[in-house]
Design an enzyme around this catalytic site. Structure first.
Site, PDB file in Angstrom:
ATOM      1  N   GLY A 100       0.774  -1.228   0.000  1.00 18.77           N
ATOM      2  CA  GLY A 100       0.000   0.000   0.000  1.00 18.77           C
ATOM      3  C   GLY A 100       0.806   1.279   0.000  1.00 18.77           C
ATOM      4  O   GLY A 100       0.232   2.374  -0.005  1.00 18.77           O
ATOM      5  N   TYR A 877      31.415 -13.044  22.820  1.00 16.74           N
ATOM      6  CA  TYR A 877      30.122 -12.918  23.483  1.00 16.74           C
ATOM      7  C   TYR A 877      29.544 -11.527  23.256  1.00 16.74           C
ATOM      8  O   TYR A 877      30.256 -10.582  22.900  1.00 16.74           O
ATOM      9  CB  TYR A 877      30.225 -13.203  24.991  1.00 16.74           C
ATOM     10  CG  TYR A 877      30.991 -12.171  25.789  1.00 16.74           C
ATOM     11  CD1 TYR A 877      30.363 -11.044  26.309  1.00 16.74           C
ATOM     12  CD2 TYR A 877      32.356 -12.332  26.041  1.00 16.74           C
ATOM     13  CE1 TYR A 877      31.062 -10.104  27.038  1.00 16.74           C
ATOM     14  CE2 TYR A 877      33.057 -11.393  26.782  1.00 16.74           C
ATOM     15  CZ  TYR A 877      32.410 -10.281  27.271  1.00 16.74           C
ATOM     16  OH  TYR A 877      33.103  -9.342  27.992  1.00 16.74           O
TER      17      TYR A 877
END
Length: 903
Positions: A100, A877
């Site tokens: 749209g 990490y």
């Protein structure tokens, strides 16, 4: 010469960069032998050339002519021929779905002459005039920039005059009159008549689609979805097939599985005697797809077979648009369908169970952002609620807010910090800013495939559609339901899972997914109870997160400063603490001790006693956290904030002293304090006396923290626990800075270990890399460090030269709008700038110590896109807020399989 135009028969689904998603999939369906109307695609290269040059490339027009003639020859008709016209649609189609957001024009080729030929060939005069009025309406709004309400009001006025409520009740004569009205609107609004030349119509429509790439709503959508602004859109020219030729015709949208829940089965919307925009616009409430089976079982069975074929081919949930023209099925579009977060997890596991995809592939079908959505709270089932209406559950979630009726109201509410719900009869692309600002969207019209539903699902917004009991008057600012009139002063709550609408505020509670993540599978399933859908969702999340944990290389820690944060982090699956900030240990009631230490003479008894007291208090803090994190690493960042945060306010002191002098009550102590504060005052404290600099400037400050931490660890070791503290030195820029603190730290560790009679050899000392110089000299710093953690918040500030607190709310919106940023560099890591510095720091550090532990503890540690980058550069990490730990775990696993699939 650049080739700009491709027949549908020339492409396939792999060519999305060039043909856009819609064009590539039309080509793929053509390749599969499905009934696709003939057509061709103008590439994204042509759009980029148009946007760059400001005009259509000359060679494009000749390529379009050649391609159009091939379509005409195939169909045996000519564009806009007066006797037997070929009509085409002109539709946008970018690489990434933007439902749209850009333009479409149907029925190109109709004019005052060809409308009669269409009526004769179709033997349906009403159909021909209906098609013509649609062309003028869409063309006027899209191509000629005429206010769409002018056409809508004219249509509504005519229906009122005729005493009908639906468009289909207008006769051919009514529509002929409407065409004349529409043409007058065009002439009055533009000063030019509606173009009668079919090729002029096509060329102008193509150019309008190119322009629509840069409309405000398209740019807003791309910013939200992180779609680059420089891709451009393709344009698809497709032979028109008509769903508005009578009761044996129709149009629809369907999904191979429910995009809201993920459940398999017959799912979609269908409208008889209608064109495609009627379904997505929500101006008529649709029928369920099963209604097509009752009206034309042969077509319905054919469609179901194609749905299965497409899902098998794409190996995913497919979103399909189709038209039935006088009993013949035509496929107009397919794509991998947007879905809710819950549907994404359910469908991924369903496809694994059906052995259509692997577990690794399933991880690529879900995202950390979707998991975040599932962790949002939902309405408390036990709370009293006043049900006022019910609609279709279009996009799940719990949204509570004040009623707003348009973009202006929604954006004003959001800016004022007031939660709101956007209430509309139906939404259209122009409503996007209001949808972004609102907590949820509620419409009176439309189905689950309407504009509101599709866009809300893509955005993760709560949405309820088709609540027919609501009489919404946006101009008057009222919603009438059950005899009650609501206004913008009223609050409502909408449940996107059930479609229920409640009056007033409704309390929310943790979602079952959050219960599972924090308390385990059994607890989550217990909360789900007899709700099979929720149980299925929890099992899906569990299976995918478990698989992500099994394949990920990156470990996941949490940023936590208190025992409560630490417990929460462990519940969410954190494997340690990557950042324990210690600033809070020096504030509040302890702040006078810091002031006393700073303002007293070096080596004085006053400073020593202040430090001793702070050490005792800090030890108790560390004891509690280390005990919670028993057996898990806890990285403690030594005190980092600027010095001024621990001193009295300069301006307040100046006022106090000035007033005292003026009244003859001067206090020498206050004047001495003012002189000291002025001496320490800094113009740019974020780049001043903070971090390691403060630790060196105030001897004993870092020492008291390191001793408190080591003594806490020693006490826990003596009790049989396994504390794993890591000391992190902030704002290091010079290897000598780190050497000085390390020497002091090692001495303290050895001293405490000897005094306590325990082994503290596991206590490590590292540095926070948050300055470009630290990254560029990481090979030297690594000689003195056991680990590095990249502090990407400060690193982003120092690489860009930004003061985060000063710039984010000032000029960042303009930078994002102008395309300087795709997203704030504090939200997602700037890969080419800050990321390059991180990558170089990793390379240099490992050139000295190949096995040095490397992590990240800035906010980027929980950002899905950034996690993939940290995986690629080889960090060990990431550390993030406790709530984002599950997201980081999932994305760390996804980073592995996405990289493997890409290879």
């Amino acid at each position: 010469m650049v080739k700009y135009v491709y027949d549908f028969s020339e492409g396939d689904k792999s060519m999305k960069d060039l043909l856009g998603g819609k064009g590539a999939n039309l080509a793929e369906m053509t390749k599969l032998g499905l009934p696709v109307p003939p057509g061709f695609t103008i590439s994204t290269q042509a759009c980029r050339a148009y946007l760059r040059e400001g005009c259509v490339p000359e060679s494009l027009e000749t390529e379009v002519t050649t391609a159009l003639r091939r379509v005409e020859d195939h169909m045996g008709r000519r564009l806009g021929d007066a006797a037997d016209p070929l009509l085409v649609s002109v539709r946008s189609g970018a690489k990434f779905s933007m439902p749209g957001m850009m333009e479409t024009v149907l029925n190109i080729g109709l004019n005052d002459e060809s409308v009669h030929g269409l009526a004769q060939v179709a033997q349906n005069e009403r159909f021909a005039w209906d098609s013509y009025r649609r062309l003028i309406q869409m063309f006027g709004k899209t191509v000629m920039d005429i206010e769409g309400e002018l056409f809508s009001h004219a249509l509504d006025s005519l229906k009122a005059q005729r005493g009908v409520t639906a468009d289909v009740d207008l006769t051919a004569d009514d529509l002929r009159e409407l065409v004349d009205t529409f043409k007058k609107i065009v002439l009055e609004a533009t000063g030019s008549p509606f173009p009668q030349d079919p090729r002029v119509q096509m060329d102008l429509a193509i150019e309008a689609v190119f322009r629509s790439w840069n409309t405000e709503r398209a740019r807003i959508y791309r910013r939200r979805e992180r779609i680059p602004h420089d891709l451009g859109t393709a344009v698809n020219i497709c032979t028109m097939v008509f769903g508005n030729m009578g009761q044996d015709s129709g149009t629809g949208v369907c999904f191979t599985r429910d995009p809201s829940t993920g459940h398999s089965g017959v799912y979609g919307d269908y409208l008889e005697n209608a064109q495609g925009e009627d379904v997505v616009a929500g101006i008529r409430n649709t029928l369920p797809l099963s209604a097509l089976g009752e009206r034309n079982k042969e077509v319905y069975d054919e469609l179901r077979g194609i749905m299965r074929k497409l899902e098998t081919h794409y190996r995913d949930l497919c979103d399909i648009e189709f038209t039935v023209e006088r009993g013949k099925l035509w496929m107009l579009q397919t794509r991998v369908g947007k879905r809710t977060a819950a549907a994404a997890f359910r469908v991924a596991i369903q496809l694994v169970d059906e052995k259509l995809i692997t577990r690794d592939e399933a991880l690529t079908r879900v995202t950390g952002d979707q998991l975040t959505q599932l962790m949002f709270p939902q309405f408390d089932a036990s709370a009293p609620k006043e049900l006022i209406a019910k609609g279709m559950a279009a996009s799940p979630g719990a949204a509570v807010g004040r009623i707003v009726f348009d973009n202006v109201q929604a954006e004003a509410a959001a800016q004022a910090g007031v939660k709101c719900v956007l209430v509309r009869r139906e939404t259209n692309p122009d409503d996007l800013p209001g949808m972004v600002a609102a907590e949820g969207v509620l419409t009176a019209r439309g189905g689950k495939t309407s504009h509101a539903a599709v866009v809300a699902r893509g955005m993760g917004k709560t949405c309820v559609c088709g609540a027919e009991a609501l009489d919404i008057d946006a101009e008057a600012g009222t919603v009438t339901v059950g005899g009650r009139v609501l206004t913008g002063a009223d609050t409502i709550a909408i449940d996107g899972q059930t479609g229920e609408i409640f009056y007033g505020d409704v309390p929310v509670t943790d979602s079952p997914v959050t219960t599972y993540l924090t308390h385990g599978l059994e607890a989550g399933l217990a909360v789900a109870g007899d709700d099979e859908g929720t149980a299925e969702l929890i099992n899906a999340v569990h299976k995918l997160l478990t698989h992500a944990d099994s394949v990920r290389r990156l470990r996941v820690r949490a940023n936590a400063d208190t025992p409560e944060d630490s417990r929460r982090a462990i519940e969410f699956g954190a494997e340690g603490i990557g950042l324990c900030r210690t600033e809070h240990m020096f504030l509040g009631a302890r702040r006078p001790l810091v002031e006393r230490a700073i303002l007293s003479e070096a080596g004085s008894q006053e400073r020593r006693s202040a430090f001793d007291e702070l050490e005792k208090l800090s030890k108790q803090d560390f004891l509690q956290m280390l005990e919670v994190m028993d057996g898990k690493a806890m990285t403690v960042r030594l005190i980092d904030p600027p010095l001024h945060e621990f001193l009295p306010s300069l301006s307040e002191l100046e006022v106090k002293v000035a007033v005292a002098k003026a009244t003859g009550s001067a206090d020498p102590a206050d004047e001495e304090m003012l002189a000291t504060v002025r001496r320490f005052h800094e113009q740019n404290p974020m780049l001043g006396l903070r971090g390691v600099r403060l630790g060196i400037y105030l001897p004993g400050l870092f020492a008291l923290q390191m001793r408190a931490l080591c003594e806490a660890a020693a006490e826990l070791v003596a009790r049989g626990l396994n504390p794993r503290p890591e000391i992190m030195v902030p704002l290091v820029g010079s290897v000598r800075e780190l050497q000085l603190i390390r020497e002091e730290g090692e001495s303290i560790i050895a001293q405490v270990a000897e005094e306590a009679g325990v082994d503290l050899s596991g206590v490590t000392i590292g540095a926070m890399i948050e300055l470009p110089r630290a990254a560029m000299t990481a090979e030297d710093l690594a000689e003195e460090a056991d680990f590095f953690s990249f502090g990407t918040n400060d690193l982003t500030q120092t690489v860009w030269g930004f003061s985060r607190d000063d710039v984010e709310g000032v000029f960042f919106p303009e930078y994002i709008e102008a395309g300087i940023f795709g997203v704030s560099p504090f939200e997602s890591i700037d890969v080419h700038g800050v990321g390059t510095v991180v990558a170089e720091g990793v390379r240099r550090a490992r050139s000295t110590k190949p096995n040095i532990k490397l992590g990240v503890c800035g906010e980027h540690g929980g950002d899905p896109l950034s996690i993939h980058f940290f995986h690629e550069v080889g960090l060990d990490y990431v550390s993030c807020s406790p709530f984002r730990v599950p997201v980081a775990r999932l994305e760390a696993g996804r980073a592995v399989v996405v990289a493997d699939i890409a290879d």
